[in-house]
Design an enzyme around this catalytic site. Structure first.
Site, PDB file in Angstrom:
ATOM      1  CE  LYS A   1     -13.641 -19.708 -68.371  1.00 40.91           C
ATOM      2  NZ  LYS A   1     -14.504 -20.258 -67.311  1.00 40.91           N
TER       3      LYS A   1
ATOM      4  CB  SER B   1     -12.512 -19.464 -63.984  1.00 35.40           C
ATOM      5  OG  SER B   1     -13.511 -20.133 -64.731  1.00 35.40           O
TER       6      SER B   1
ATOM      7  CB  SER C   1     -16.519 -20.103 -63.722  1.00 34.41           C
ATOM      8  OG  SER C   1     -15.572 -20.545 -62.782  1.00 34.41           O
TER       9      SER C   1
END
Lengths: 94, 477
Positions: free
Chosen positions: B66, B139, B163
């Site tokens: 990420k 996210s 997330s």
């Protein structure tokens, strides 16, 4: 409770943000909704309850205040849009 | 079957038997990325030197990261214009632990991890591999979509209010949010420091345990990380769930929870019962105000954490400014996107004099109650079982203009972060439109081992991966 435009402008000032007229309108409306929702916690009885600032039980974690050299100065400076002679460049402050 | 379709433990088996080599694996993934990335848009940056790095001696199974986890020498953008050109001069602790692994690329996310759909990325919208007109969740939407689409064998995400778990649920993969303090946050770009935690997003539970083994552990660079004895999380995966006491909190099945989702999760409970677990209804009364508490705390911390972006040492710097104050203001105003600014303003509001007691301080007290309630529940139950998300993945564009509606997508996941607990999302079926449904298991602090073997037992029974594959459906055509 209503959130006023003036409050949104004040918060933006505190947070060093410029807002356009449209943003002020939009954020005031959004904030009103969000704050109305946040008000649900006002109904919770929290008498004699302490605050938790963190999820686990860690408390006052200390370490020795020792300087550790970071070797790659160039990599650090590379991330600054403006630098000069190994220093960060900013507008005149005095 | 292509190599990129295998799990990490299957790949490792083949490597050990010398049936394949690491270059074959990297090649297969590179090929897959070339094929699928134009549709899925999961990557912020792709590593073009992956093959070379294998030649130079990397031996671990490649991974996707990420884009809010600092990777030395590779851009870490947080999907924000603010950090568009930021190259971290150091590695996050988790990256040091994974230094033997080739990074296939950095994965898309909501800007600064603020969002539940990955639509708030400043660069691109990621599409859900099961149906390209749907969001992947957020996210960590890029991480979950890339794992689901076989574009990376496994990935790291971060979870502040759901997330990791919610996008894993939306994309039909496994996602674990570890106990606060189990994995070092050093080098994770901070959103809400008392809630953030890095964790694995993987194709199955075994891979999840393998990756957790690699990243867990005390780190002196993170003062909130906890000193506990390292564990091998793969060791007891086959332990089974006999006599395990699982609570079903009623509050997670009420209004706002989609019917098909509710039914699917109740089926999961039945399955656990058949496998020998003891299922019992229970209550988590704090659920009803956890979301408000979460947004107050998360935004307050974000407004403070994001104060560091001043346009000077790193990050976006505005062109035109006459003095230092203008430099700060213009850089921040031009560098941050709409949702980030909204949360900074909200956070500043709840911390400002006059409102501090009513919101921030009050929320911290409610936080204590949430923690106490879970503590009591785990005296009685081993685990709790809930939906991961109230709905399956929604259409791109349907919630991005309504912040409050977007926040409601986190309703099943935020309490866990407030209390610092571990939780895992496991796929358990598809809805009538073919979109994945996920269930969440919540455990007491540091009960990751139990979460993983309980998840494993279901996975073995249900075989989601063998039954279903993402279809890359495109409704527009």
């Amino acid at each position: 409770m209503n959130v006023s435009k003036e409050e949104v402008i004040h918060m933006a000032n505190l947070a060093s943000l410029n807002l356009t007229e449209n943003e002020i309108e939009k954020y005031t409306k959004d904030m009103e909704e969000i704050i109305a929702f946040a008000n649900t916690i006002k109904n919770v009885n929290t008498e004699n309850i302490n605050e938790s600032i963190i999820a686990n039980e860690t408390y006052n974690v200390f370490r020795k205040d020792e300087v550790k050299e970071f070797e790659d100065k160039e990599a650090l400076l590379k991330n600054a849009s403006k630098n000069e002679n190994g220093m960060f460049h900013i507008p005149k402050v005095i | 079957m292509e190599l990129c379709e295998l799990t990490v433990h299957e790949l490792e088996e083949k490597l050990n038997k010398k049936e394949i080599n690491l270059k074959d694996i990297v090649k297969s993934y590179e090929q897959r990325i070339r094929e699928k990335e134009p549709e899925v848009q999961a990557f912020v940056s792709i590593n073009e030197d992956a093959q070379k790095q294998v030649e130079q001696g990397k031996t671990g199974i490649p991974i996707g990261i990420k884009d809010n986890i600092c990777t030395k020498g590779i851009k870490t953008t947080c999907s924000s214009k603010m950090l568009e050109n930021f190259v971290s001069p150091y590695d996050a602790t988790v990256m040091e632990k994974l230094q033997n692994h080739v990074i296939l690329g950095k994965l898309n996310m909501d800007e600064f991890a603020m969002g539940a759909s990955t639509e708030y990325s400043a660069f691109k919208k990621t599409h859900n591999p099961w149906n390209l007109s749907k969001v992947p969740g957020g996210s960590s939407g890029g991480s979950a979509a890339a794992v689901s689409a076989d574009m990376v064998p496994w990935a790291l995400g971060s979870d502040t209010g759901g997330s990791i778990r919610q996008p894993s649920s939306f994309c039909g993969v496994v996602g674990l949010k570890p106990t606060y303090g189990l994995v070092s946050r050093y080098g994770l770009v901070a959103f809400a420091s008392s809630l953030d935690q890095i964790g694995p997003i993987t194709k199955d539970v075994t891979d999840c345990a393998i990756l957790l083994n690699k990243i867990a552990g005390y780190d002196e660079k993170d003062s909130t990380s906890i000193k506990i004895q390292p564990k091998d999380y793969t060791k007891n995966l086959q332990k089974g769930v006999k006599e395990l006491k699982i609570g079903i909190p009623k509050e997670y099945f009420g209004e706002g929870i989609n019917n098909e989702v509710r039914e699917a999760i109740l089926q999961v409970a039945k399955k656990y019962e058949q496998m020998g677990a003891i299922i019992e209804e229970c209550n988590v009364a704090t659920t009803n105000y956890a979301l408000a508490t979460y947004y107050i705390i998360a935004c307050a911390e974000a407004s403070s954490n994001l104060g560091r972006f001043d346009g000077i040492r790193y990050g976006y710097r505005a062109e035109h400014c006459n003095n230092i104050k203008e430099l700060y203001r213009n850089s921040r105003s031009e560098g941050f996107g709409q949702e980030v600014k909204r949360r900074i303003i909200l956070g500043t509001y709840v911390l400002s004099s006059g409102y501090y007691d009513a919101y921030y301080k009050k929320a911290q007290k409610v936080r204590t109650q949430v923690k106490q309630e879970f503590k009591r529940l785990f005296e009685k139950y081993d685990l709790l079982l809930t939906p991961t998300s109230p709905t399956v993945a929604f259409n791109i564009g349907t919630k991005s203009n309504n912040p409050l509606e977007m926040y409601l997508a986190d309703i099943c996941t935020v309490s866990i972060n407030i209390a610092g607990l571990p939780a895992i999302s496991i796929p358990c079926g598809l809805d009538k439109d073919g979109m994945p449904i996920g269930f969440q298991l919540i455990g007491n602090s540091f009960s990751e081992e139990k979460l993983l073997y309980t998840a494993y037992a279901y996975e073995k029974e249900e075989n989601f991966r063998e039954k279903y594959k993402p279809q890359f459906k495109n409704d527009k055509t």
